[in-house]
Design a protein around this motif. Structure first.
Motif, short mmCIF file in Angstrom:
data_model
loop_
_atom_site.label_atom_id
_atom_site.label_comp_id
_atom_site.label_asym_id
_atom_site.label_seq_id
_atom_site.Cartn_x
_atom_site.Cartn_y
_atom_site.Cartn_z
N GLY A 38 0.79 -1.22 0.00
CA GLY A 38 0.00 0.00 0.00
C GLY A 38 0.82 1.27 0.00
N LYS A 39 2.10 1.18 0.41
CA LYS A 39 2.95 2.37 0.47
C LYS A 39 4.03 2.37 -0.61
CE LYS A 39 2.24 3.34 5.38
NZ LYS A 39 2.88 3.57 6.70
N ALA A 83 -1.59 -3.44 -9.49
CA ALA A 83 -2.13 -4.79 -9.26
C ALA A 83 -3.65 -4.77 -9.27
CB ALA A 83 -1.60 -5.33 -7.92
N LEU A 84 -4.24 -3.73 -8.66
CA LEU A 84 -5.70 -3.65 -8.58
C LEU A 84 -6.33 -3.59 -9.96
CD1 LEU A 84 -8.37 -3.20 -7.07
CD2 LEU A 84 -7.80 -0.77 -6.95
N MET A 85 -5.80 -2.76 -10.85
CA MET A 85 -6.38 -2.63 -12.18
C MET A 85 -6.33 -3.95 -12.94
SD MET A 85 -5.26 1.13 -13.62
CE MET A 85 -3.51 0.77 -13.57
N ILE A 91 -3.21 -6.96 -0.88
CA ILE A 91 -2.49 -5.70 -0.67
C ILE A 91 -2.14 -5.59 0.81
CG2 ILE A 91 -2.59 -3.19 -0.76
CD1 ILE A 91 -4.42 -3.43 -3.16
N TYR A 92 -0.85 -5.44 1.10
CA TYR A 92 -0.39 -5.23 2.47
C TYR A 92 -0.28 -3.72 2.70
CZ TYR A 92 0.63 -10.20 2.38
OH TYR A 92 0.52 -11.57 2.29
N PRO A 93 -1.17 -3.16 3.53
CA PRO A 93 -1.28 -1.69 3.59
C PRO A 93 -0.04 -0.98 4.11
CG PRO A 93 -2.62 -2.74 5.29
CD PRO A 93 -2.16 -3.82 4.38
N GLU A 94 0.78 -1.63 4.93
CA GLU A 94 1.95 -0.97 5.51
C GLU A 94 3.25 -1.31 4.79
OE1 GLU A 94 1.87 1.39 7.94
OE2 GLU A 94 -0.29 1.23 7.58
N GLU A 95 3.17 -2.05 3.70
CA GLU A 95 4.37 -2.45 2.97
C GLU A 95 4.61 -1.53 1.78
OE1 GLU A 95 6.55 -4.68 3.88
OE2 GLU A 95 5.42 -5.44 5.59
#
Length: 675
Positions: A601-602, A611-613, A629-633
């Protein structure tokens, strides 16, 4: 290490396998370094300083400045403190040591006499806020050159992406980040510190300094750019800075990009590594020397080595390290006589993420490692690397026991080019289910390094997979033409056939099961993993980590638009350009295998939206896709808890397609996957 709660949707046996693996890799002993980075050798060659990762009594780890006496084997570690200590460096006369206390709010340099009875006691010299990335004494020992990344400065994707923490308070959190020119990046500075007075000078105050070195006592050689954003590194210039007048003199670049500037003690000769490079920190290329008396850069005959590190031993002798194919080489070059002497060459390697070394007083020191050899601090003597300090953690043998064996492999691409790689295989005979692991960059290379430098490989092998690490075109170790052939042809007519012919080779010799082949990769490797399932039916599954999937949005949203400008033809907004035709997103309807997409995420380098698209495009066209998705990575996964979840998810995804027979798996679980 217990399995994370976020992985409760995963099979227990896979969480246990991943947790045991990463726990064994991360286990360390209190007070004993588990790594050795930023090596420095004392002028008499008797001591080696380094930055080590040391465990504390509570089980956490921190970086600490360390010194090893090569004769007595006595190890000195900087006392524990609330801040990390790094980058110990010797004064030219060997009587003083300087090191850094890394407090981002107020870092400092400590300078003190070296006394084995009271090491790491020195005078404190505060610096501006930021992170110190380099430290070097002037040849006469009167001043220190400090490389400082100020708050907001971006981190290279080679080291996880993201930014140096800013000094915002909670009350300031609402304030916008303004980007009139360069995306709000903080700068990197070269500071000159006088330890006698504490005075600090910024000799290049109006530009970002990516790397710098002393060029004699009164000048610096710097790699600089007008803007501080990460993309500006790709077109950075060389300048010589006179410290008396603070005048900068531009120097010609010997090739497309320059890195790792160095100079002999008097500053009469300068040297750089130059060539095509894809990631800051993965420096490699040709070695060039400039004699300031005649003003012309001369390429050094490094005897087939792509150089990644270099240091002047004296006025006329330059030592360098790098890759020749799969071989790591350290050698010296006599500039006056044009003679090269190889000091060490090995199928094992040194340094991370590229071969690096330190030299002083006739001693060459390295951090030695191989796939089954945990890191060790060693010195080069009579052509051998002789260990002086074993850095293996207490869990290393557990990892080695499950990691199988590594062997070199080579094959011919369709155009008869020889391609090299490394194959990790489990115990037993093939054919094995195969995972093709594509490295990042693409200007980098797999080496016979500790667990291949990617802890995912031994985890996959422990689960029954063979793992192919292919140094396809674009990789280092084969010269600039080999690099150019891949960097200018991503997802094209060279790198894709190089990989596919490697799979065919392993199938032909009975090591790979053609019905159970997957592709995996990070960054450029993630791009290839996303692309290949749209271009061939060879792969039964794809694991695409931190990928680029759409070059147009990548150009406008990433912090690295200079990279795609270097590699792709055409304008980003031209639908007929490489930006469209080389994007997996626009081929999603052609994908013929399930895809697991993983992102941080960062991540500033390949934002998670890439990746999302692709995930949404695949699903809209009926292709099975999973998104994590790892939000803090950032770029890659680094937190120990996330690593366990990450490893277990990859194992679970692959097991449902490749059926490897993972130890601890039950027949019921296998049946459920096959259904």
């Amino acid at each position: 290490m217990s399995a994370p709660t976020s992985g409760q949707d995963l099979p227990d046996h896979l969480l246990r396998l991943a947790a045991e693996h990463y726990d064994a890799l991360g286990r360390s002993s209190h007070g004993v370094p588990a790594s050795a980075e930023s090596l420095t050798v004392s002028p008499d060659g008797r001591r080696v300083g380094f930055t080590g990762t040391v465990a504390d009594e509570d089980g956490g780890t921190a970086q600490a400045a360390c010194v090893l006496d090569l004769e007595t084997r006595a190890l000195h570690v900087a006392p524990e403190s609330t801040s990390e200590t790094t980058l110990p460096v010797w004064s030219p006369d060997g009587t003083r040591l300087a090191w850094v206390v890394q407090d981002p709010a107020r870092p400092s340099v400590l300078v003190g006499p070296w006394d084995t009875g009271r090491p790491f006691i020195g005078e404190v010299h505060p610096l501006p806020a930021g992170v110190v990335e380099s430290l070097a004494w002037s040849p006469d020992g009167s001043r220190l050159l400090v490389g400082l990344a100020e708050p907001g400065a971006s981190l290279s994707d080679a080291f996880g992406s993201g930014r140096i923490p800013s000094q915002r308070t909670e009350d300031d959190a609402w304030r916008p980040i303004l980007s009139p020119q360069h995306d709000g990046d903080g700068p990197r500075r070269a500071l000159v510190l006088d330890p006698a007075t504490g005075a600090i000078v910024k000799p290049v105050d109006d530009r970002t300094v990516w790397q710098a070195c002393w060029a004699g006592d009164g000048a610096l050689l710097c790699v600089v750019s007008a803007d501080p954003d990460e993309s500006a590194w790709y077109t950075a210039d060389l300048v010589r800075v006179d410290l008396e007048t603070l005048r900068s003199t531009p120097l010609p670049r010997p090739a497309e990009q320059v890195a790792r500037p160095e100079a002999n003690p008097s500053g009469s000769r300068l040297s750089v590594v130059a060539g095509l490079m894809s990631d800051r920190g993965l420096d490699s290329g040709d070695l060039y020397v400039l004699d300031q008396a005649d003003g012309d850069w001369q390429v050094v005959d490094a005897q087939g080595v792509d150089v990644s590190d270099q240091h002047w031993i004296d006025e006329t002798t330059l030592a360098y390290a790098g890759l020749r194919g799969l071989t790591t080489v350290i050698a010296t070059y006599d500039v006056a006589g044009g003679r090269t002497v190889t000091l060490w060459e090995s199928q094992e390697t040194c340094g991370e993420p590229v071969p690096i070394f330190a030299a002083g007083g006739g001693t060459v020191a390295i951090t030695l490692h191989g796939y089954g050899r945990p890191p060790a601090l060693a010195v080069i003597e009579d052509g051998d690397a002789r260990v002086r300090l074993d850095l293996r953690g207490p869990g290393a043998e557990e990892v080695i026991a499950r990691a199988g064996a590594m062997r070199p492999v080579e094959w011919e691409a369709p155009d008869s080019t020889l391609v090299q790689g490394l194959l990790a295989v489990p115990d037993g005979d093939g054919p094995f289910p195969l995972v093709v692991e594509v490295h990042g960059g693409p200007v980098w290379a797999w080496r016979n390094s500790w667990m291949t430098g990617d802890a995912l490989t031994p985890l996959l092998v422990s689960a029954g997979y063979a793992v192919l690490h292919a140094n396809i075109r674009g990789s280092t170790g084969r010269g600039q033409e080999f690099v150019r052939a891949g960097l200018k042809d991503m997802c094209g007519e060279r790198d894709v056939p190089d990989l596919l012919s490697g799979v065919r080779h392993l199938v032909d010799i009975g090591l790979a099961d053609p019905d159970r082949v997957a592709v995996s990769g990070l960054s450029y490797g993630g791009l290839m993993a996303a692309w290949l399932v749209t271009a061939t039916d060879v792969f039964a599954a794809s694991v695409s980590r931190s990928p680029v999937t759409d070059w147009v949005s990548q150009h406008y949203a990433s912090n690295l638009p200079g990279f795609d400008r270097m590699c792709l033809d055409g304008d980003p907004l031209d639908p007929s350009s490489d930006y469209r035709t080389r994007s997996p997103l626009h081929r999603a309807a052609l994908a013929g295998a399930p895809v697991l997409l993983i992102a941080g995420g960062k991540d500033l380098a390949t934002p998670a939206e890439q990746a999302l698209m692709y995930h949404r495009a695949l699903r809209e066209h009926g292709v099975e896709s999973e998104l994590v998705i790892y939000p803090e990575e950032g770029h890659g996964v680094h937190d120990p808890r996330a690593l366990v979840d990450h490893g277990a998810r990859i194992l679970d995804f692959l097991a449902r397609r490749l059926r490897p027979g993972i130890p601890g798996d039950t027949g019921e679980a296998q049946g459920a996957r096959q259904r």
